[in-house]
Write a protein that holds these residues in place. Structure first.
Motif, PDB file in Angstrom:
ATOM      1  N   THR A  76       0.933  -1.018  -0.037  1.00 63.56           N
ATOM      2  CA  THR A  76       0.010   0.094   0.021  1.00 63.56           C
ATOM      3  C   THR A  76       0.771   1.199  -0.039  1.00 63.56           C
ATOM      4  N   LYS A  77       1.868   1.254   0.639  1.00 63.18           N
ATOM      5  CA  LYS A  77       2.837   2.607   0.483  1.00 63.18           C
ATOM      6  C   LYS A  77       3.645   2.449  -0.587  1.00 63.18           C
ATOM      7  N   LEU A  78       3.789   1.553  -1.219  1.00 67.55           N
ATOM      8  CA  LEU A  78       4.428   1.805  -2.779  1.00 67.55           C
ATOM      9  C   LEU A  78       3.439   2.275  -3.841  1.00 67.55           C
ATOM     10  N   HIS A  79       2.149   1.842  -3.492  1.00 64.98           N
ATOM     11  CA  HIS A  79       1.316   2.013  -4.631  1.00 64.98           C
ATOM     12  C   HIS A  79       1.141   3.466  -5.354  1.00 64.98           C
ATOM     13  N   PRO A  80       1.116   4.421  -4.651  1.00 62.25           N
ATOM     14  CA  PRO A  80       1.021   5.599  -5.002  1.00 62.25           C
ATOM     15  C   PRO A  80       1.875   6.081  -6.264  1.00 62.25           C
ATOM     16  N   TYR A  81       3.207   5.273  -6.064  1.00 58.78           N
ATOM     17  CA  TYR A  81       4.320   5.655  -7.111  1.00 58.78           C
ATOM     18  C   TYR A  81       4.116   5.109  -8.443  1.00 58.78           C
TER      19      TYR A  81
END
Length: 101
Positions: A76-81
């Motif tokens: 979830t923390k990497l998804h926005p990129y």
């Protein structure tokens, strides 16, 4: 050994944030007892494309981690990129270690 190769296609201009985030949360994977290590690689041929290679003691233990709450939070923390990507899995058949390795 079981190897996982992830391909990340990033939103242009978000490379630094992705690298910083990956480094700050990487221990979620490397602290797992079944993980043997992981590497972040940036493509030299494609703009805004990264790869992550991680090695695991076996597929069963990787799959258990893959479906864990820790992994979901990590992802979830990497998804926005990301704007796209893929996952490839494989079993290491042979390993040849170089003289400097």
């Amino acid at each position: 050994m079981f190897r996982v190769l992830l391909r990340f296609e990033l939103n242009p201009g978000m490379e630094k944030g992705f690298e910083d985030t990956w480094l700050s949360i990487g221990n979620v994977i490397t602290d797992h007892p079944a993980n043997l290590g992981q590497w972040l690689l940036r493509s030299s041929d494609e703009e805004s494309v990264y790869y992550v290679v991680s090695d695991w003691v076996d597929e069963k233990r990787f799959r258990e981690f893959e479906h864990s709450d820790e992994h979901v939070q990590h992802r979830t923390k990497l998804h926005p990129y990301r704007r796209g990507g893929a996952m490839y899995t494989m079993n290491v058949v042979h390993e040849l270690v170089g003289t400097r390795g």
